[in-house]
Design a protein around this motif. Structure first.
Motif, PDB file in Angstrom:
ATOM      1  N   LEU A   1     -17.951 -15.876  63.377  1.00 43.39           N
ATOM      2  CA  LEU A   1     -16.977 -15.643  61.998  1.00 43.39           C
ATOM      3  C   LEU A   1     -17.197 -14.140  61.603  1.00 43.39           C
ATOM      4  O   LEU A   1     -18.311 -13.562  61.664  1.00 43.39           O
ATOM      5  N   ILE A   2     -16.168 -13.489  61.220  1.00 45.65           N
ATOM      6  CA  ILE A   2     -15.997 -12.155  61.196  1.00 45.65           C
ATOM      7  C   ILE A   2     -15.926 -11.803  59.448  1.00 45.65           C
ATOM      8  O   ILE A   2     -15.108 -12.450  58.858  1.00 45.65           O
ATOM      9  N   ALA A   3     -16.767 -10.927  58.896  1.00 41.91           N
ATOM     10  CA  ALA A   3     -16.723 -10.710  57.543  1.00 41.91           C
ATOM     11  C   ALA A   3     -16.492  -9.261  57.242  1.00 41.91           C
ATOM     12  O   ALA A   3     -17.103  -8.399  57.755  1.00 41.91           O
ATOM     13  N   GLY A   4     -15.790  -8.970  56.200  1.00 45.63           N
ATOM     14  CA  GLY A   4     -15.575  -7.474  55.873  1.00 45.63           C
ATOM     15  C   GLY A   4     -14.446  -7.355  55.349  1.00 45.63           C
ATOM     16  O   GLY A   4     -13.529  -8.165  54.799  1.00 45.63           O
ATOM     17  N   LYS A   5     -13.835  -5.885  54.895  1.00 48.74           N
ATOM     18  CA  LYS A   5     -12.819  -5.495  54.453  1.00 48.74           C
ATOM     19  C   LYS A   5     -11.677  -5.784  55.733  1.00 48.74           C
ATOM     20  O   LYS A   5     -11.786  -5.959  56.728  1.00 48.74           O
TER      21      LYS A   5
ATOM     22  N   THR B   1     -15.428 -16.445  70.541  1.00 50.39           N
ATOM     23  CA  THR B   1     -14.412 -17.326  69.992  1.00 50.39           C
ATOM     24  C   THR B   1     -14.500 -16.951  68.537  1.00 50.39           C
ATOM     25  O   THR B   1     -15.235 -17.528  67.673  1.00 50.39           O
ATOM     26  N   VAL B   2     -13.321 -16.235  68.133  1.00 47.68           N
ATOM     27  CA  VAL B   2     -13.037 -16.081  66.674  1.00 47.68           C
ATOM     28  C   VAL B   2     -12.699 -17.263  66.024  1.00 47.68           C
ATOM     29  O   VAL B   2     -11.585 -17.482  66.042  1.00 47.68           O
ATOM     30  N   LEU B   3     -13.343 -17.874  64.973  1.00 47.45           N
ATOM     31  CA  LEU B   3     -13.097 -18.982  64.306  1.00 47.45           C
ATOM     32  C   LEU B   3     -12.238 -18.554  63.240  1.00 47.45           C
ATOM     33  O   LEU B   3     -11.303 -19.434  62.499  1.00 47.45           O
ATOM     34  N   GLY B   4     -12.543 -17.476  62.465  1.00 46.03           N
ATOM     35  CA  GLY B   4     -11.742 -17.169  61.371  1.00 46.03           C
ATOM     36  C   GLY B   4     -12.475 -15.831  60.743  1.00 46.03           C
ATOM     37  O   GLY B   4     -13.378 -15.049  61.294  1.00 46.03           O
ATOM     38  N   ALA B   5     -12.119 -15.461  59.454  1.00 48.48           N
ATOM     39  CA  ALA B   5     -12.571 -14.028  58.689  1.00 48.48           C
ATOM     40  C   ALA B   5     -12.712 -14.696  57.376  1.00 48.48           C
ATOM     41  O   ALA B   5     -12.323 -15.328  56.723  1.00 48.48           O
TER      42      ALA B   5
ATOM     43  N   HIS C   1     -19.195 -21.097  54.783  1.00 42.89           N
ATOM     44  CA  HIS C   1     -18.189 -21.368  56.005  1.00 42.89           C
ATOM     45  C   HIS C   1     -18.811 -21.536  57.223  1.00 42.89           C
ATOM     46  O   HIS C   1     -18.305 -22.026  58.162  1.00 42.89           O
ATOM     47  N   ALA C   2     -19.860 -20.649  57.638  1.00 44.87           N
ATOM     48  CA  ALA C   2     -20.297 -20.594  58.870  1.00 44.87           C
ATOM     49  C   ALA C   2     -21.001 -22.067  59.177  1.00 44.87           C
ATOM     50  O   ALA C   2     -20.691 -22.597  60.276  1.00 44.87           O
ATOM     51  N   ARG C   3     -21.491 -22.866  58.099  1.00 45.35           N
ATOM     52  CA  ARG C   3     -21.943 -24.023  58.329  1.00 45.35           C
ATOM     53  C   ARG C   3     -20.909 -24.980  58.525  1.00 45.35           C
ATOM     54  O   ARG C   3     -20.976 -26.062  59.446  1.00 45.35           O
TER      55      ARG C   3
ATOM     56  N   THR D   1     -14.079 -15.518  50.759  1.00 41.05           N
ATOM     57  CA  THR D   1     -14.661 -14.110  50.670  1.00 41.05           C
ATOM     58  C   THR D   1     -15.973 -13.949  51.195  1.00 41.05           C
ATOM     59  O   THR D   1     -16.605 -14.990  51.664  1.00 41.05           O
ATOM     60  N   MET D   2     -16.583 -12.897  50.943  1.00 38.76           N
ATOM     61  CA  MET D   2     -17.560 -12.511  51.717  1.00 38.76           C
ATOM     62  C   MET D   2     -18.785 -13.142  51.045  1.00 38.76           C
ATOM     63  O   MET D   2     -19.919 -13.445  51.656  1.00 38.76           O
ATOM     64  N   ASP D   3     -18.695 -13.615  49.769  1.00 38.95           N
ATOM     65  CA  ASP D   3     -19.824 -14.088  49.107  1.00 38.95           C
ATOM     66  C   ASP D   3     -20.148 -15.741  49.672  1.00 38.95           C
ATOM     67  O   ASP D   3     -21.313 -16.248  49.473  1.00 38.95           O
TER      68      ASP D   3
END
Length: 516
Positions: A190-194, A214-218, A247-249, A240-242
């Motif tokens: 999972l990718i987080a950021g701007k 394997t990118v699941l989402g952002a 969402h990882a779970r 959102t990043m918060d």
């Protein structure tokens, strides 16, 4: 200490007063009852399971190779000379000593660490270092105890064993890559950021399907848009990043990549690492130091402040002398088969159009010096005169001129180009010191006039017969991508990376891509 003071003295043991144990307040015991260490979730357990399984496969392969190779010198000696009881005992002793020392060094150098397995050059480098260190220890032990057999181990077991281990790791890496194409043995990420930073990280992780992500989402700093499109593929924005940990779970992600953190939250990384305990195996921070290789980066914490040190690249010194020595060695070896096939290629070129065998052209080498490159001729003798008429049909990017179906290429020339055989005479340029086996693409003088201040950096080292540009797509690359690969090589090259590129070049010659 009063009884009241004692109740707040600590949590986890019965409070004590001068009169004996007293009961802790109800609130304290309720808080203790709700303080539970994070439990490992199924997604993380699955990740650890395949890591352990793959590590065991590597360990088994290493053990078999090391055991067989350790016994090989003694077995050969027994086969070639009359068998004596003392010789058998010595062979058993040498094998019994070499095998555990070698395997211990492979473990001590973390050659099967989950951080580097399947990575390629880093894994191979650790295997080579561990092997060298193991035989250094063995040599000392054999000399101290005056045992026989160390010479045979160094001459036979060391080179054969190292090659065997590297081939074994390479084979398992190929197997791992095939598995990852089906979604197995891959990191669910999972990718987080701007948004812009997230797009860059996704593009980098998915550009090469061999990386195992394997990118699941952002999760972005803004709740909108609902998806990000990168290279024509849509990736879901889960929130959102918060809410990254939540969402990882939900998605079963075992790895979180932070492309950038919120500007107004300096404690975001620490808090996120706490929230991910039991959920993810690793929290990865994407560095803005683009195209800076790992060996140039070191982390040195000072009073809790993690400082990232980046070593400034150098372009002379001992390591470059080693590169030159390797160039001479490879060029001498390569020119032997080149000399053998040259008469056949010359005959085919002559029969095709009757022109000369070789093609000479002025190119720009290190520090802007001109030299004449040597190649097998693949175009008509009038190719330079016909160039002006073809300029408008140029399919190359930047200052490069390329045509997929260039009418100037001869029939024999098309075959030579497809399998990169036209480049073989350049080993003579390597032997003369004008080129290197591996390096940036040698530019034409006309291309230099279009360079800006950044692109000139590719002239800091000698151009190469092959390079990152050749094993990464060659003519299919854009100008910007070609320059980026060349500059990355110039600043980060190493002997091991050169060997990897040579190996990948041999593969590219068998399965050509982007060669025209």
């Amino acid at each position: 200490m009063t009884a009241v003071d004692a109740t707040t003295a600590g949590v986890g043991a019965d409070p004590i007063s001068i009169f004996g144990p007293v009961a802790a307040p109800r609130a304290v015991w309720e808080n203790v009852g709700t303080t539970v260490a994070p439990r490992v979730l199924p997604a993380l357990e699955r990740r650890r399971l395949w890591e352990r399984r793959y590590s065991r496969l590597l360990a088994l392969t290493d053990s078999v190779i090391v055991l067989l190779v350790s016994a090989l010198p003694g077995a050969l000696d027994l086969l070639l000379t009359p068998v004596v009881a003392g010789d058998v005992l010595n062979v058993a002793r040498v094998t019994a000593l070499t095998t555990p020392v070698w395997l211990v060094m492979l473990a001590a150098f973390h050659t099967r660490s989950t951080q580097i397995v399947g990575s390629g050059s880093t894994e191979y480098k650790r295997v080579a270092h561990a092997t060298g260190f193991a035989f250094g220890i063995l040599a000392i032990l054999f000399i101290v105890f005056q045992w026989q057999g160390v010479r045979e181990q160094l001459i036979v077991a060391l080179p054969i064993g190292l090659v065997g281990l590297l081939v074994g790791r390479w084979s398992w890496r190929k197997w791992l890559i095939r598995q990852r194409r089906f979604g197995h043995y891959a990191t669910r990420t999972l990718i987080a950021g701007k948004p812009k930073d997230v797009e860059y990280v996704i593009r980098s992780l998915t550009r090469d399907g061999n990386l195992g992500y394997t990118v699941l989402g952002a999760a972005t700093t803004q709740p909108t848009p609902d998806e990000l499109t990168v290279d024509g593929r849509a990736y879901r924005v889960v929130g959102t990043m918060d809410t990254v940990a939540v969402h990882a779970r939900e998605l079963g992600a075992d790895s979180i990549v932070v492309a950038s953190r919120p500007d107004d939250d300096p404690d975001f990384i620490r808090r996120l690492s706490w929230d991910l305990e039991g959920t993810a195996a690793e929290l990865i921070l994407s560095s803005p130091l683009t195209d800076v290789a790992g060996p140039r980066i070191s982390l040195r914490p000072i009073d809790g402040l993690p400082l990232i040190h980046v070593r400034i690249p150098t372009f002379e010194g001992g390591i470059h002398m080693l590169k030159r020595a390797m160039d001479v060695f490879v060029a001498v070896l390569a020119l032997i088969p080149v000399a053998m096939v040259t008469p056949l290629i010359a005959l085919l070129i002559k029969l095709d159009d009757g022109g000369p065998t070789f093609f000479h052209q002025v190119r720009i080498g290190r520090d802007g010096r001109e030299f004449r490159i040597l190649k097998f001729r693949t175009m008509r003798t009038t190719a330079e005169q016909e160039l002006a008429a073809l300029r408008d049909a140029n399919e190359g990017s930047g200052p490069l001129f390329k045509l997929k179906r260039d009418p100037r290429i001869t029939r024999v020339g098309a075959v030579l180009r497809k399998f990169s055989l036209d480049e073989l005479p350049q080993f003579w340029n390597v032997l003369r010191g004008e080129m290197s086996v591996v390096g940036p693409r040698p530019p034409l003088p006309s291309e230099i006039t279009a360079y800006d201040g950044t692109v000139y950096r590719r002239l800091y080292i000698k151009p190469g017969i092959t390079g990152l540009w050749q094993v990464s797509g060659r003519s299919d690359l854009s100008w910007d991508e070609s320059v980026r690969l060349d500059l990355r090589y110039v600043e980060n090259w190493s002997v091991m990376s050169d060997l990897m590129i040579m190996w990948r070049t041999a593969q590219a010659m068998v399965r050509p891509k982007g060669a025209y």
